[in-house]
Design an enzyme around this catalytic site. Structure first.
Site, PDB file in Angstrom:
ATOM      1  N   ASP A 487       6.350  -0.833  12.748  1.00  0.00           N
ATOM      2  CA  ASP A 487       6.032   0.329  11.920  1.00  0.00           C
ATOM      3  C   ASP A 487       6.659   1.609  12.445  1.00  0.00           C
ATOM      4  OD1 ASP A 487       4.479  -0.319   9.733  1.00  0.00           O
ATOM      5  OD2 ASP A 487       2.628  -0.433  10.903  1.00  0.00           O
ATOM      6  N   CYS A 488       7.058   1.583  13.685  1.00  0.00           N
ATOM      7  CA  CYS A 488       7.518   2.808  14.330  1.00  0.00           C
ATOM      8  C   CYS A 488       9.026   2.894  14.452  1.00  0.00           C
ATOM      9  CB  CYS A 488       6.858   2.926  15.705  1.00  0.00           C
ATOM     10  SG  CYS A 488       5.079   2.999  15.548  1.00  0.00           S
TER      11      CYS A 488
END
Ligand code: GLC
Ligand code: GLC
Length: 814
Positions: A487-488
């Site tokens: 997600d990052c």
């Protein structure tokens, strides 16, 4: 250093001192009514959705960290002294404190000045309520005059609102009291058809429903004024902060034991029967009263507890293993399976690190959670799959999250996480292999919950696959979108404004940045889809999927290989991410694990080589780090990953979720020693002796363990709600022990350590119980099977055709 011990016989972890490094929690309830409870009785309850139907209040991020919960106070009415048998909130020194976290219950007990108090907290099966069963014993040689106080802080409205909209909330609180039962009915007068109640099995001597009356001005729960005075005030809440508190006077003769039951529950009335009499504003209690009466009876409570225990015995009985490693046995047989139930129920929404407000059920998360859950309650897995698929978009893309109560896609987060759609294929394949229930593929499922848009689930899977083919980048690799599994890793975001969301800010057109991880996932999902299509008689489709898969494998070889490991991605400038050419973030774990797991590079040695690199650059005694070297500064073009200080979370933390991918990849190259070694490094039970360093619960996985670059290397954070649970369960059971579900039966393909003499297991699979005995006769991973004494060809045991329900399987490894 330890703070307790495992009681495997009872399926419990026993905490022996209340001041654990962090609150060590458990979950109550596994269907619709849920509670979180810490080892000092902190936590809260909710019905289905921690945000929209929060029942009791909890203040996160508090001081102390865990404060507020299901607190009982005892007061010696002769001396006036009062204390908490669960230690918090008064924190008196207790004798014999123990907290037993078990399967769906928590039993907290202690003694103080020769008064023993044990409270068993649990949620009965099929009920929307929780029981606090308090047992008091007077070990003094003289009579004890005690007052028992129960307390909860109600919050039956939107928990987000609870923390923000006081100008309204302070004026709307309403309660009713009848027969000692406290009914919390805030907002019931208008659109709610549900209320909460708090009841007591004993004669209630007094009660309070207004917090200020109980606690007193400028005081807190550690020293409530009414408890100190020994007298609740019979306050009726009008607005402000409605609570429930009972006072029961208990006179105990020397040696006497007495039980008091408190019941906290949630109840719904039909909309046209809300009030009684109908034209009044009084809650209709006709349907709730029998439920309350039932659970104020200790015989019924004991029976409900037994049936909860049987339920869990049954679930855990689906797979039991007996290996030479106690930590493997304990996690597989008890705690890892148990954690998989929690992640299935909660996704990433409600824990002591997830507020229950911000995140609903994640599309990718919930699909992956099925890998560890599907064998337990297949019917619920089926329902979840159909719910998830119904939030898929017509493009094949998916909402990243949905709220469990409404089951609608969450617009705040939106979609365009380009890995999401493939996880649906992975989840469905796991379901089909476990159950053999092919009918699910024909279920009509809408897109974006739009009536009229229904198509078969199989069509949804095809669109998932197509989604990536429609979104290939300059190298022919999948475009990453907002992020892939990581997600990052936000390659299209370029955020320079504080507070902006890395996940929803998109500044770039998204036509350049590519993900090698999604390429690996595409290969895995594509093979699964081809297998499924083949079995549905769609040979041409199956062939075309495999052609695309082969193409993608070629592309990975050409553009996704860095010489000694797989690249991670290409950024918006078309530059490599996760390459020896980079100054930081040269090697990432995800592609090494996932490509090997998906079977990429098995024949040409790439997979094996990449795993050597993992062992050389990423493995630490505390687990495998996400990438190296850590990002020492913020990179606009990489996003959130470089926002974390080195060693934490996605910036070179040990992100436990992806460690099992490497374990599985190691089994695929035949290295059982290494696979199990990696498994052991993050196994919470194996880490129990270093609880003072690890700090999180030793019975469940945490999302992250601080990496080598962090000052706190080895410290775990964010326990319970993590894909780590399902993936570790899947890795150890299906790949290391090799008890693998397959379309045609149960495949037995262990890749265990060389020095294991073998192991035993019992697996219930499609209603047949398989008794497995694996023996090592050589150092390799080749298995020869005998089924009920008869040698069979290959490594798959087909289901018996003659209706037998018990099958013995012997596997010899050479
Ligand atoms: C969290 C998210 C998950 C994501 C992972 C890595 O665990 O819930 O969806 O894959 O972080 O960023
Ligand atoms: C994942 C990451 C976390 C990030 C979040 C954003 O859970 O682990 O670091 O903040 O996604 O939604």
């Amino acid at each position: 250093m330890k703070f307790g011990y495992f009681d495997d016989e009872k399926l419990e972890y026993v905490i022996t001192r209340p001041d654990t490094p962090l609150p060590w929690i458990n979950y109550l309830g596994c269907q619709a009514y849920f509670g979180i409870i810490s080892n000092t009785a902190g936590g809260y309850s909710f019905y289905r959705d921690a945000r929209l139907r929060r029942i009791t209040r909890y203040r996160y991020n508090n001081v102390p960290h865990d404060f507020g919960g299901r607190y009982i106070y005892l007061r010696d009415d002769e001396s006036g002294e009062f204390w908490s048998p669960s230690w918090q909130p008064t924190r008196h020194d207790l004798e014999d404190y123990t907290c037993r976290h078990g399967m769906g219950y928590t039993l907290i007990g202690s003694r103080y000045k020769r008064i023993a108090a044990h409270t068993n907290y649990f949620v009965p099966m099929d009920e929307n309520l929780e029981i606090w069963q308090l047992t008091l014993t007077n070990h003094r040689s003289e009579r004890a005059s005690l007052s028992v106080f129960s307390t909860v802080e109600f919050c039956l409205w939107d928990a987000q609102d609870d923390a923000t909209n006081f100008q309204r909330n302070f004026s709307i609180g309403q309660v009713e009291i009848e027969d000692g039962v406290i009914y919390h009915k805030t907002e019931y007068r208008e659109r709610r058809d549900h209320f909460a109640y708090f009841a007591c099995s004993d004669k209630v001597d007094a009660f309070d429903t207004q917090r200020e009356a109980l606690v007193g001005p400028y005081r807190s729960w550690d020293k409530p004024r009414a408890v100190e005075r020994g007298r609740l005030t019979n306050s009726i809440a009008h607005g402000w902060a409605p609570i429930g508190a009972h006072q029961v006077k208990a006179e105990l003769a020397p040696g006497e034991t007495r039980q008091i039951i408190f019941v906290l529950g949630y109840h719904e009335n039909s909309r046209d029967q809300k009030f009684d009499p109908p034209d009044s504003q009084i809650v209709n209690k006709r349907t709730v009263k029998p439920i309350i009466a039932k659970y104020l009876d200790s015989g019924n409570v004991d029976a409900a507890f037994q049936s909860l225990h049987r339920y869990w015995k049954g679930l855990l009985g689906i797979l039991q293993v007996d290996t030479p490693d106690v930590h493997t046995n304990r996690m597989v047989n008890i705690w890892n399976a148990y954690q998989c139930m929690a992640t299935f129920n909660m996704s990433r929404s409600a824990s002591f690190y997830e507020s229950g407000i911000g995140r609903g059920l994640g599309f990718r998360d919930s699909n992956q959670d099925l890998l560890g859950f599907v064998q337990m309650v297949p019917a619920r897995a089926r329902e979840r799959i159909l719910d998830l698929a119904a939030t898929q978009l017509p493009t094949g893309g998916a909402y990243h999250q949905y709220q469990p109560l409404t089951k609608r896609g969450n617009n705040d987060v939106g979609s365009n996480f380009n890995d999401d759609p493939h996880w649906l294929i992975v989840g469905v394949a796991a379901y089909l292999k476990e159950t053999g229930d092919w009918s699910i593929l024909d279920e009509p499922v809408p897109y974006d919950n739009q009536p009229g848009s229904e198509q078969s689930l199989f069509e949804h899977l095809q669109r998932s696959f197509q989604y990536t083919l429609d979104r290939l980048g300059p190298h022919g690799l999948p475009l990453i979108g907002r992020a892939d599994w990581n997600d990052c890793l936000n390659l299209n975001c370029f955020s320079d404004t504080p507070g902006q969301s890395f996940q929803t800010t998109t500044n770039k057109d998204g036509e350049v940045a590519e993900s090698v991880f999604i390429a690996g996932l595409f290969v895995l999902a594509g093979r699964e889809l081809a297998d499924i299509a083949e079995r549905r008689g769609l040979a041409a489709e199956a062939k075309s999927y495999l052609t695309e898969v082969a193409k993608m494998e070629d592309t990975i070889r050409q553009h996704g290989w860095d010489g000694e490991w797989f690249l991670r991605a290409y950024d918006d400038f078309g530059r490599k991410v996760g390459s020896k050419e980079c100054s930081e973030g040269k090697i990432f774990i995800e592609t090494q694990g996932f490509c090997g797991l998906a079977g990429v590079g098995l024949d040409d040695g790439m997979a094996a080589k990449s795993l050597e690199s993992v062992s050389q650059y990423l493995a630490t005694p505390h687990g495998i780090i996400l990438q190296q070297p850590a990002y020492s500064r913020y990179y606009l073009e990489l996003g959130e990953i470089s926002s974390y200080p080195p060693g934490y979370k996605e910036n070179a933390g040990i992100f436990c979720h992806n460690n099992p991918w490497v374990m599985i990849a190691e089994t695929r190259v035949g290295n059982g020693d290494r696979a199990h070694d990696y498994y052991s490094r993050i196994n919470p039970s194996a880490r129990e002796p270093i609880s003072d360093l690890h700090r999180c619960e030793p019975y469940v996985y945490a999302q992250m363990i601080a990496g080598r670059d962090a000052p706190t290397h080895g410290e775990a954070k964010n326990s319970w709600l993590t894909g780590t649970a399902a993936w570790n369960y899947y890795a150890i059971t299906q790949w290391i022990l090799g008890i693998r579900t397959a379309y045609d039966g149960l495949q037995i393909a262990p890749v265990i350590p060389k020095n294991w003499p073998g192991f035993k297991a019992t697996r219930i699979f499609r209603s047949v119980t398989y008794h497995l005995t694996i023996e090592r006769a050589g150092e390799g991973n080749h298995v020869a099977l005998e089924v009920d004494g008869v040698p069979v060809h290959g490594d798959t045991v087909s289901p018996p055709t003659d209706g037998r329900k018990e099958v013995s399987v012997k596997g010899t490894l050479t």
